[in-house]
Design an enzyme around this catalytic site. Structure first.
Site, PDB file in Angstrom:
ATOM      1  N   THR A  88     -14.362  95.561 104.833  1.00 49.40           N
ATOM      2  CA  THR A  88     -14.687  94.226 104.315  1.00 49.40           C
ATOM      3  C   THR A  88     -16.021  94.312 103.582  1.00 49.40           C
ATOM      4  OG1 THR A  88     -15.649  93.726 106.464  1.00 49.40           O
ATOM      5  CG2 THR A  88     -13.470  92.832 106.039  1.00 49.40           C
ATOM      6  N   PHE A 158     -19.018  96.686 118.630  1.00 45.32           N
ATOM      7  CA  PHE A 158     -20.482  96.803 118.592  1.00 45.32           C
ATOM      8  C   PHE A 158     -20.964  98.247 118.580  1.00 45.32           C
ATOM      9  CE2 PHE A 158     -19.672  92.613 120.498  1.00 45.32           C
ATOM     10  CZ  PHE A 158     -20.441  91.805 119.666  1.00 45.32           C
ATOM     11  N   CYS A 272     -23.409  97.960 108.079  1.00 47.37           N
ATOM     12  CA  CYS A 272     -23.297  96.634 108.697  1.00 47.37           C
ATOM     13  C   CYS A 272     -24.453  95.676 108.437  1.00 47.37           C
ATOM     14  CB  CYS A 272     -23.140  96.776 110.203  1.00 47.37           C
ATOM     15  SG  CYS A 272     -21.562  97.485 110.656  1.00 47.37           S
ATOM     16  N   PHE A 273     -25.690  96.142 108.643  1.00 46.04           N
ATOM     17  CA  PHE A 273     -26.790  95.184 108.719  1.00 46.04           C
ATOM     18  C   PHE A 273     -26.916  94.334 107.456  1.00 46.04           C
ATOM     19  CE2 PHE A 273     -29.530  97.429 112.191  1.00 46.04           C
ATOM     20  CZ  PHE A 273     -28.554  97.126 113.118  1.00 46.04           C
TER      21      PHE A 273
HETATM   22  C1  UDX Z   1     -25.195  98.773 113.837  1.00 44.78           C
HETATM   23  C2  UDX Z   1     -25.262  98.079 115.217  1.00 44.78           C
HETATM   24  O1  UDX Z   1     -26.220  98.740 116.033  1.00 44.78           O
HETATM   25  C3  UDX Z   1     -23.895  98.104 115.874  1.00 44.78           C
HETATM   26  O2  UDX Z   1     -23.936  97.398 117.106  1.00 44.78           O
HETATM   27  C4  UDX Z   1     -22.907  97.448 114.934  1.00 44.78           C
HETATM   28  O3  UDX Z   1     -21.623  97.512 115.506  1.00 44.78           O
HETATM   29  C5  UDX Z   1     -22.910  98.149 113.584  1.00 44.78           C
HETATM   30  O4  UDX Z   1     -24.218  98.151 113.034  1.00 44.78           O
HETATM   31  P1  UDX Z   1     -25.199 101.288 113.005  1.00 44.78           P
HETATM   32  O5  UDX Z   1     -25.370 100.695 111.640  1.00 44.78           O
HETATM   33  O6  UDX Z   1     -24.154 102.333 113.214  1.00 44.78           O
HETATM   34  O7  UDX Z   1     -24.881 100.130 114.056  1.00 44.78           O
HETATM   35  O8  UDX Z   1     -26.583 101.967 113.442  1.00 44.78           O
HETATM   36  P2  UDX Z   1     -27.937 101.448 114.131  1.00 44.78           P
HETATM   37  O9  UDX Z   1     -28.281 102.407 115.197  1.00 44.78           O
HETATM   38  O10 UDX Z   1     -27.887 100.019 114.501  1.00 44.78           O
HETATM   39  O11 UDX Z   1     -29.012 101.664 112.963  1.00 44.78           O
HETATM   40  C6  UDX Z   1     -29.010 100.901 111.774  1.00 44.78           C
HETATM   41  C7  UDX Z   1     -30.190 101.294 110.912  1.00 44.78           C
HETATM   42  O12 UDX Z   1     -31.409 100.840 111.475  1.00 44.78           O
HETATM   43  C8  UDX Z   1     -30.363 102.794 110.714  1.00 44.78           C
HETATM   44  O13 UDX Z   1     -30.696 103.061 109.377  1.00 44.78           O
HETATM   45  C9  UDX Z   1     -31.502 103.136 111.642  1.00 44.78           C
HETATM   46  O14 UDX Z   1     -32.200 104.289 111.235  1.00 44.78           O
HETATM   47  C10 UDX Z   1     -32.358 101.890 111.532  1.00 44.78           C
HETATM   48  N1  UDX Z   1     -33.248 101.680 112.686  1.00 44.78           N
HETATM   49  C11 UDX Z   1     -32.726 101.485 113.933  1.00 44.78           C
HETATM   50  C12 UDX Z   1     -34.629 101.621 112.501  1.00 44.78           C
HETATM   51  O15 UDX Z   1     -35.113 101.772 111.379  1.00 44.78           O
HETATM   52  N2  UDX Z   1     -35.438 101.378 113.577  1.00 44.78           N
HETATM   53  C13 UDX Z   1     -34.946 101.180 114.831  1.00 44.78           C
HETATM   54  O16 UDX Z   1     -35.742 100.953 115.753  1.00 44.78           O
HETATM   55  C14 UDX Z   1     -33.548 101.240 115.016  1.00 44.78           C
END
Ligand code: UDX
Ligand code: UDX
Ligand code: ADP
Length: 480
Positions: A88, A158, A272-273
């Site tokens: 999506t 999640f 995702c974010f």
């Molecule tokens: C995220 C959510 O954690 C998960 O629950 C959801 O289902 C999908 O999106 P993901 O994108 O796989 O998962 O990875 P995540 O570990 O959340 O990291 C996302 C980004 O944030 C990465 O680029 C990571 O390096 C960054 N990050 C994470 C930081 O810069 N600082 C942090 O403290 C944590």
């Protein structure tokens, strides 16, 4: 025997179904996808995604109760429970372009389900979707129902990439949303029974459909907000002499705040974010809530700011130009332990460096050269991005080389940028790297993984996000 079919063999569908299969030997799980190369890869020794622990789980049940197939219609027709885990992406044109979720794949999956079904089905939304998507899907299904009873559930995933198998084995919670009708409640119980094979009952939360859909967007928005908050603090730390790691530790000790997701970085990435926040912003706007929309938009703006701040720091430290200089980039994936590069901060950082005419040499243990070239050339939709992080033109792509070794990437380089926190980057022989670099030799640590004090002893000028600056860097302030 209960039969489960999952439409979409991606980062979510593949690992999730593999774990259901291994935990529920009495359930037959078939993962289907329209992409033949993807399915072939799932059936081979080289799975299409890199995820620690995934190989073992797939090998243990593939061919027993876990199957991967392109025969989408047959398996959908036979299934009792259908998970929909198709992509999506953010819409790139038309109404809501740049913000709203593109539900094309979802809609075509729903129409196909309606076409081929001959028995009652529980249809489970697994991919993140805008709130009220279930209602639209329900309409498509029931308008074409031929007397078949469909129950729609929202069961957002999640898992985080890189830890998907652990997350699936021991989820903090499983969330199942459904209609508040007897039929809806029965469907919730049926799906709950699947997870109850390994998840303690108290960790399986049931809600109405809209709460489940919104909780997924809200969880990602809150997580991303923590990172943007700490990244905003990192800029202030650099300006004042505070150390962001000390600040994070100190605030994380407050049990109301907690220690996780407070690591300052070059910016968050991943599929995702940004997508989910843009989606949330769009939903707020559509519901006449511009103040709320602006509040969440700020999380993405700070993330863009953090990436351009990093590029500016690199360029300004090196006498305000990187033109013709070799810059080594260590890490391209959006986080460690994955080969996924979707929305990776490395893309914007490399585009920024290439825009200033640097020669960029990239090494990532899991990302191929073709993928990197595709990512750098990709025209991102300009929702209201700072425009200096432009995609790289085909001509400028000639300034990029992708190598399979960190020492090769850093040889003769003026600077090293660490953009992914791969464990191996902590253990590199930095003396050897220093000896083979141009001087002054810079390390820009976008993930705070190296021991900056040790590197300074070797002779490097080191920049760590949110940490007190070297005298050199103080003298050359970056303007964001
Ligand atoms: C995220 C959510 O954690 C998960 O629950 C959801 O289902 C999908 O999106 P993901 O994108 O796989 O998962 O990875 P995540 O570990 O959340 O990291 C996302 C980004 O944030 C990465 O680029 C990571 O390096 C960054 N990050 C994470 C930081 O810069 N600082 C942090 O403290 C944590
Ligand atoms: C706060 C900090 O908690 C404390 O650590 C610091 O030393 C001083 O400031 P205080 O202002 O006394 O303490 O109360 P707090 O419990 O934090 O509540 C502040 C406000 O937030 C109150 O109006 C409270 O009703 C409100 N609040 C708190 C909410 O609206 N929702 C919540 O979930 C929590
Ligand atoms: P996610 O990260 O959400 O798992 P991916 O892009 O990795 O997303 O995976 C989504 C998968 O869904 C892709 O492999 C794509 O080919 C597949 N897909 C999309 N539409 C359909 C459809 N109508 N039928 C079957 N598979 C589909």
């Amino acid at each position: 025997m209960v039969k489960i079919c999952c439409i979409g063999a991606g980062y979510v569908g593949g690992p999730t179904m593999a774990v259901i299969a291994i935990k529920c030997p009495a359930i037959e799980v078939v993962v289907v996808d329209i992409s033949k190369p993807r399915i072939d890869a799932w059936n081979s020794d080289t799975l299409p995604i890199y995820e620690p622990g995934l190989d073992e789980v797939v090998k243990a049940c593939r061919g027993k109760n876990l199957f991967f197939s392109t025969d989408v219609e047959k398996h959908v027709a036979e299934a009792d429970i259908i998970f929909v885990s198709v992509n999506t992406p953010t819409k790139t044109r038309g109404l809501g372009a740049g913000k709203a979720a593109d539900l094309t794949y979802w809609e075509s999956a729903a129409r196909m389900i309606a076409d081929v079904s001959k028995s009652d089905k529980i249809v489970v939304e697994k991919s993140t979707v805008p709130v009220k998507t279930a209602e639209a899907i329900e309409k498509i299904l029931t308008h074409n129902s031929k007397g078949i009873n469909y129950q729609i559930l929202s069961n957002p995933e999640f898992l985080a990439e890189g830890t998907a198998i652990d997350d699936l084995f021991k989820p903090d919670r499983v969330l199942i949303g459904g209609r508040e009708t007897p039929g809806g409640q029965k469907a919730i119980q049926a799906l709950k029974a699947v997870y109850a094979h390994w998840v303690p009952e108290e960790n399986i939360i049931t809600t109405n459909l809209w709460s489940a859909e919104l909780s997924k967007l809200a969880a990602n928005a809150f997580l991303a907000q923590r990172i943007s908050s700490v990244n905003a603090m990192s800029a202030l730390c650099e300006a004042t002499g505070a150390d962001v790691s000390e600040v994070s530790y100190a605030i994380g000790k407050d049990s109301r705040i907690g220690p996780k997701f407070l690591s300052a970085s070059v910016g968050f990435g991943g599929s995702c974010f940004q997508k989910d926040i843009l989606n949330l912003v769009y939903i707020c706007e559509c519901n006449g809530l511009p103040e709320v929309a602006n509040y969440w938009k700020q999380v993405i703006k700070i993330n863009d700011y953090q990436k351009s701040r990093f590029v500016n720091r690199v360029v300004s430290s090196m006498f305000n130009t990187v033109s013709g200089k070799k810059v080594a980039v260590l890490g391209f994936a959006f986080k460690k332990d994955t080969g996924d590069t979707r929305e990776a901060p490395a893309i914007d950082v490399c585009n920024g460096l290439l825009g200033d005419k640097a020669q960029v040499s990239i090494y990532d243990p899991q990302v191929t050269g073709e993928q990197i070239q595709r990512d750098l050339a990709m025209n991102k939709f300009d929702w209201d991005h700072p425009m200096h992080l432009q995609p790289t033109s085909p001509a400028a792509l000639k300034q990029v080389s992708v190598v399979w070794d960190a020492y090769e990437a850093t040889k003769d380089a003026h600077a090293v940028c660490i953009l992914t926190e791969w464990e191996e980057f902590k253990k590199l022989d930095y003396q050897k790297i220093f000896d083979n670099m141009q001087k002054p030799a810079f390390v820009f640590d976008g993930r705070n993984v190296v021991d900056a004090a040790k590197l300074r002893e070797i002779g490097f000028i080191v920049y760590s996000i949110g940490k007190p600056l070297d005298a050199w860097l103080k003298d050359m302030p970056a303007v964001a």
